[in-house]
Design an enzyme around this catalytic site. Sequence first.
Site, mmCIF file in Angstrom:
data_model
loop_
_atom_site.group_PDB
_atom_site.id
_atom_site.type_symbol
_atom_site.label_atom_id
_atom_site.label_comp_id
_atom_site.label_asym_id
_atom_site.label_seq_id
_atom_site.Cartn_x
_atom_site.Cartn_y
_atom_site.Cartn_z
ATOM 1 N N GLY A 147 91.236 -97.268 -82.412
ATOM 2 C CA GLY A 147 91.908 -96.195 -81.688
ATOM 3 C C GLY A 147 92.987 -95.503 -82.493
ATOM 4 O O GLY A 147 93.209 -95.816 -83.674
ATOM 5 N N GLU A 158 100.453 -97.302 -78.991
ATOM 6 C CA GLU A 158 99.130 -96.951 -78.476
ATOM 7 C C GLU A 158 99.133 -97.404 -77.026
ATOM 8 O O GLU A 158 100.199 -97.621 -76.469
ATOM 9 C CB GLU A 158 98.014 -97.549 -79.362
ATOM 10 C CG GLU A 158 98.115 -99.031 -79.612
ATOM 11 C CD GLU A 158 97.499 -99.845 -78.529
ATOM 12 O OE1 GLU A 158 96.284 -99.796 -78.375
ATOM 13 O OE2 GLU A 158 98.234 -100.592 -77.823
ATOM 14 N N MET A 159 97.990 -97.589 -76.393
ATOM 15 C CA MET A 159 98.047 -97.852 -74.948
ATOM 16 C C MET A 159 97.137 -98.972 -74.427
ATOM 17 O O MET A 159 96.956 -99.093 -73.223
ATOM 18 C CB MET A 159 97.754 -96.545 -74.183
ATOM 19 C CG MET A 159 98.761 -95.452 -74.508
ATOM 20 S SD MET A 159 98.522 -93.953 -73.553
ATOM 21 C CE MET A 159 99.193 -94.452 -71.972
ATOM 22 N N ARG A 196 83.750 -90.646 -78.666
ATOM 23 C CA ARG A 196 83.927 -91.315 -79.950
ATOM 24 C C ARG A 196 82.930 -92.470 -80.066
ATOM 25 O O ARG A 196 82.410 -92.752 -81.147
ATOM 26 C CB ARG A 196 85.364 -91.825 -80.063
ATOM 27 C CG ARG A 196 85.782 -92.160 -81.456
ATOM 28 C CD ARG A 196 85.807 -90.983 -82.362
ATOM 29 N NE ARG A 196 87.077 -90.276 -82.306
ATOM 30 C CZ ARG A 196 87.432 -89.316 -83.144
ATOM 31 N NH1 ARG A 196 86.602 -88.934 -84.082
ATOM 32 N NH2 ARG A 196 88.591 -88.725 -83.023
ATOM 33 N N SER A 254 97.672 -90.928 -85.567
ATOM 34 C CA SER A 254 97.249 -89.552 -85.278
ATOM 35 C C SER A 254 98.442 -88.622 -85.081
ATOM 36 O O SER A 254 98.298 -87.402 -85.119
ATOM 37 C CB SER A 254 96.391 -89.519 -84.014
ATOM 38 O OG SER A 254 97.131 -90.024 -82.919
ATOM 39 N N ASP A 255 99.622 -89.212 -84.844
ATOM 40 C CA ASP A 255 100.837 -88.411 -84.681
ATOM 41 C C ASP A 255 102.040 -89.271 -85.015
ATOM 42 O O ASP A 255 101.939 -90.485 -85.094
ATOM 43 C CB ASP A 255 100.943 -87.857 -83.247
ATOM 44 C CG ASP A 255 100.887 -88.940 -82.197
ATOM 45 O OD1 ASP A 255 99.780 -89.395 -81.863
ATOM 46 O OD2 ASP A 255 101.962 -89.370 -81.736
HETATM 47 N N1 HPA Z 1 101.811 -92.858 -77.835
HETATM 48 C C1 HPA Z 1 100.947 -93.604 -77.164
HETATM 49 N N2 HPA Z 1 99.679 -93.650 -77.475
HETATM 50 C C2 HPA Z 1 99.239 -92.893 -78.495
HETATM 51 C C3 HPA Z 1 100.099 -92.096 -79.219
HETATM 52 C C4 HPA Z 1 101.462 -92.079 -78.869
HETATM 53 O O1 HPA Z 1 102.283 -91.384 -79.489
HETATM 54 N N3 HPA Z 1 99.369 -91.439 -80.165
HETATM 55 C C5 HPA Z 1 98.089 -91.838 -80.006
HETATM 56 N N4 HPA Z 1 98.012 -92.725 -79.003
#
Ligand code: HPA
Length: 232
Positions: free
Chosen positions: A89, A179-180, A24, A203-204
């Site tokens: 992100g 996120e992380m 990316r 993204s989800d």
């Molecule tokens: N959890 C943690 N990090 C993420 C997620 C998630 O559902 N989707 C994209 N990054």
Amino acid sequence: MSLHIDANKNDIADAVLLPGDPLRAKWIAETFLENAVCYNKVRGMFGYTGNYKDKRVSVQGSGMGIPSALIYYHELIKEYGVKTLIRVGTAGSYQKHIGLKDIVFAMSASTTSGINKKQFGFGSYAPTADFDLLIKAAEYATKNNIAFNAGNVLSSDQFYSEDPDAYKKWAKSGVLCAEMEAAGLYTIASKNNVQALAILTISDSLVSNTACSAEERENTFTKMVEIALNII
Ligand code: HPA
């Protein structure tokens, strides 16, 4: 060079965009920057420096999770003197009103990481975005009709949870998405008196159990990167 970044001091700009995915980073450099030069390939964690509207900007992959990302944040700040760090992100939504492709500005980042536990004992530190960057991002988005949410996010140490309902306790306390990396970024930036902001695209969704297609991801990533590049 530093341990994980193979660059000379002046190869990296004062402001750096930080996607987790090194590919990316390559895509951002090739799509948005003029005269981009790759300064790092160590461990495949690509870093580029180029120009955006006459501003010198770098973009550096950071990997997934706080332990990986902190290596890059640390070296950029301590070895290369970086002053502005903007994470770009993806995140998973914890709220019904936040859907796929929505943009979230992380004002603060709760976390399941242990990075601050030892240092503050019973107290709990609140990793927080830089106010100036946050305001600039909100102003840019508003001016350009880009919808966004802003609030508390969760920087999780686990992408996959054994308990599909575990996210609900965070959601009930107003956490917008997971996120992380943001809690690590805000902690190290505050300690070193530099500016940081995490801009996220959903993204989800853990609420609706849905996820973006690859094409949808790319389109929304564009908006997020545009915001980041225009506030530095
Ligand atoms: N959890 C943690 N990090 C993420 C997620 C998630 O559902 N989707 C994209 N990054």
